[in-house]
Design a protein around this motif. Sequence first.
Motif, PDB file in Angstrom:
ATOM      1  N   PRO A 130       0.778  -1.248   0.000  1.00 58.02           N
ATOM      2  CA  PRO A 130       0.000   0.000   0.000  1.00 58.02           C
ATOM      3  C   PRO A 130       0.807   1.294   0.000  1.00 58.02           C
ATOM      4  O   PRO A 130       0.362   2.284  -0.575  1.00 58.02           O
ATOM      5  CB  PRO A 130      -0.840  -0.120   1.282  1.00 58.02           C
ATOM      6  CG  PRO A 130      -0.864  -1.574   1.610  1.00 58.02           C
ATOM      7  CD  PRO A 130       0.444  -2.115   1.137  1.00 58.02           C
ATOM      8  N   ASP A 131       1.956   1.322   0.633  1.00 62.96           N
ATOM      9  CA  ASP A 131       2.727   2.564   0.744  1.00 62.96           C
ATOM     10  C   ASP A 131       3.931   2.596  -0.195  1.00 62.96           C
ATOM     11  O   ASP A 131       4.865   3.366   0.017  1.00 62.96           O
ATOM     12  CB  ASP A 131       3.190   2.765   2.192  1.00 62.96           C
ATOM     13  CG  ASP A 131       2.025   2.998   3.133  1.00 62.96           C
ATOM     14  OD1 ASP A 131       1.031   3.623   2.702  1.00 62.96           O
ATOM     15  OD2 ASP A 131       2.095   2.549   4.294  1.00 62.96           O
ATOM     16  N   ASN A 132       3.912   1.798  -1.213  1.00 71.24           N
ATOM     17  CA  ASN A 132       5.008   1.742  -2.175  1.00 71.24           C
ATOM     18  C   ASN A 132       4.858   2.900  -3.161  1.00 71.24           C
ATOM     19  O   ASN A 132       3.981   2.888  -4.029  1.00 71.24           O
ATOM     20  CB  ASN A 132       4.973   0.397  -2.910  1.00 71.24           C
ATOM     21  CG  ASN A 132       6.173   0.166  -3.789  1.00 71.24           C
ATOM     22  OD1 ASN A 132       6.554   1.032  -4.579  1.00 71.24           O
ATOM     23  ND2 ASN A 132       6.777  -1.000  -3.673  1.00 71.24           N
ATOM     24  N   ILE A 156      -1.010  10.930  -7.035  1.00 67.21           N
ATOM     25  CA  ILE A 156       0.194  11.766  -6.951  1.00 67.21           C
ATOM     26  C   ILE A 156       0.290  12.409  -5.572  1.00 67.21           C
ATOM     27  O   ILE A 156       1.364  12.434  -4.944  1.00 67.21           O
ATOM     28  CB  ILE A 156       0.187  12.847  -8.051  1.00 67.21           C
ATOM     29  CG1 ILE A 156       0.387  12.217  -9.426  1.00 67.21           C
ATOM     30  CG2 ILE A 156       1.263  13.902  -7.784  1.00 67.21           C
ATOM     31  CD1 ILE A 156       1.752  11.632  -9.679  1.00 67.21           C
ATOM     32  N   SER A 157      -0.834  12.934  -5.093  1.00 64.88           N
ATOM     33  CA  SER A 157      -0.848  13.549  -3.755  1.00 64.88           C
ATOM     34  C   SER A 157      -0.471  12.534  -2.683  1.00 64.88           C
ATOM     35  O   SER A 157       0.250  12.856  -1.730  1.00 64.88           O
ATOM     36  CB  SER A 157      -2.231  14.143  -3.465  1.00 64.88           C
ATOM     37  OG  SER A 157      -2.530  15.193  -4.360  1.00 64.88           O
ATOM     38  N   LYS A 158      -0.949  11.310  -2.859  1.00 63.12           N
ATOM     39  CA  LYS A 158      -0.645  10.244  -1.891  1.00 63.12           C
ATOM     40  C   LYS A 158       0.847   9.942  -1.861  1.00 63.12           C
ATOM     41  O   LYS A 158       1.453   9.833  -0.780  1.00 63.12           O
ATOM     42  CB  LYS A 158      -1.436   8.990  -2.238  1.00 63.12           C
ATOM     43  CG  LYS A 158      -1.239   7.830  -1.282  1.00 63.12           C
ATOM     44  CD  LYS A 158      -2.100   6.643  -1.688  1.00 63.12           C
ATOM     45  CE  LYS A 158      -1.871   5.457  -0.743  1.00 63.12           C
ATOM     46  NZ  LYS A 158      -2.700   4.285  -1.141  1.00 63.12           N
ATOM     47  N   SER A 159       1.458   9.818  -3.026  1.00 63.83           N
ATOM     48  CA  SER A 159       2.886   9.487  -3.067  1.00 63.83           C
ATOM     49  C   SER A 159       3.730  10.626  -2.503  1.00 63.83           C
ATOM     50  O   SER A 159       4.717  10.395  -1.796  1.00 63.83           O
ATOM     51  CB  SER A 159       3.325   9.163  -4.497  1.00 63.83           C
ATOM     52  OG  SER A 159       3.264  10.307  -5.316  1.00 63.83           O
ATOM     53  N   LEU A 160       3.332  11.869  -2.789  1.00 64.62           N
ATOM     54  CA  LEU A 160       4.106  13.011  -2.294  1.00 64.62           C
ATOM     55  C   LEU A 160       3.864  13.266  -0.808  1.00 64.62           C
ATOM     56  O   LEU A 160       4.696  13.900  -0.155  1.00 64.62           O
ATOM     57  CB  LEU A 160       3.778  14.255  -3.114  1.00 64.62           C
ATOM     58  CG  LEU A 160       4.271  14.195  -4.574  1.00 64.62           C
ATOM     59  CD1 LEU A 160       3.824  15.422  -5.349  1.00 64.62           C
ATOM     60  CD2 LEU A 160       5.796  14.066  -4.617  1.00 64.62           C
ATOM     61  N   LYS A 161       2.765  12.767  -0.291  1.00 64.89           N
ATOM     62  CA  LYS A 161       2.555  12.841   1.150  1.00 64.89           C
ATOM     63  C   LYS A 161       3.519  11.898   1.870  1.00 64.89           C
ATOM     64  O   LYS A 161       4.040  12.195   2.943  1.00 64.89           O
ATOM     65  CB  LYS A 161       1.108  12.479   1.497  1.00 64.89           C
ATOM     66  CG  LYS A 161       0.757  12.653   2.962  1.00 64.89           C
ATOM     67  CD  LYS A 161      -0.718  12.391   3.217  1.00 64.89           C
ATOM     68  CE  LYS A 161      -1.064  12.585   4.686  1.00 64.89           C
ATOM     69  NZ  LYS A 161      -2.520  12.326   4.952  1.00 64.89           N
ATOM     70  N   ILE A 162       3.772  10.749   1.235  1.00 68.96           N
ATOM     71  CA  ILE A 162       4.718   9.773   1.805  1.00 68.96           C
ATOM     72  C   ILE A 162       6.151  10.271   1.652  1.00 68.96           C
ATOM     73  O   ILE A 162       6.960  10.179   2.576  1.00 68.96           O
ATOM     74  CB  ILE A 162       4.546   8.405   1.110  1.00 68.96           C
ATOM     75  CG1 ILE A 162       3.145   7.845   1.401  1.00 68.96           C
ATOM     76  CG2 ILE A 162       5.613   7.421   1.589  1.00 68.96           C
ATOM     77  CD1 ILE A 162       2.797   6.609   0.582  1.00 68.96           C
TER      78      ILE A 162
END
Length: 218
Positions: A130-132, A156-162
């Motif tokens: 999930p967090d890859n 995109i927002s999810k990946s940049l939040k990580i």
Amino acid sequence: TKLLLRPAIVIPIILIISGSILFSIFYSTPNPDFERGVRAFQQSVQNERFSRFRLAKLEYAPYNPLRGSDTSKEAVRTRENIERAIRLLKSADSRKETYETKHRLGQSLFIAGRYKEAIEELEKAATLSPDNIDIINDLAVAYAANKELDRAKAQISKSLKIKPDYLPSIFNRSLIYEILDEENKAIESWNEYLNLDNSSRWKSEAEDSKKELEKISK
């Protein structure tokens, strides 16, 4: 002891143990189809790319908008490699489902222009990991190519939040803003990218894209 040595008891025990050993060997040994599939995929993208978007874990290759219609021997060989990659990775996936296999299969389907199938595999990969951020980025790219821009932006927002400085997602976010005709946001996003990437070959494309947008916005 005599009870344990009876064939009716011993044979099933042997079969169970043998089956467990074979199962362990089958699933723990390297998957040759996966390795060959990854090599075929890498060969198909090493010289040029047909999409402006940036997939994760790939070396830079120049963008060629005519790649799909090219009838040269090299172009035909490239298409053969990607189809071979898809066959091998599907075979590997049928043997053992892993997020790595589904991710590479999703990338290969994307390169082949089969966006809906790519989304399906990348969504499964994201469920397994999930967090890859590599998978999240590529899922965003597949959504964008399939004109599902709201979903693309969300990923995109999810990946940049990580990982806020994850360059592939900043690159792709800039392109999505361009598609949405949000020039100011795109320029701002390209500026952020250029502030972080001072050396890679992706930088020149980012600079060119920013310059074109600045001409339009004047």
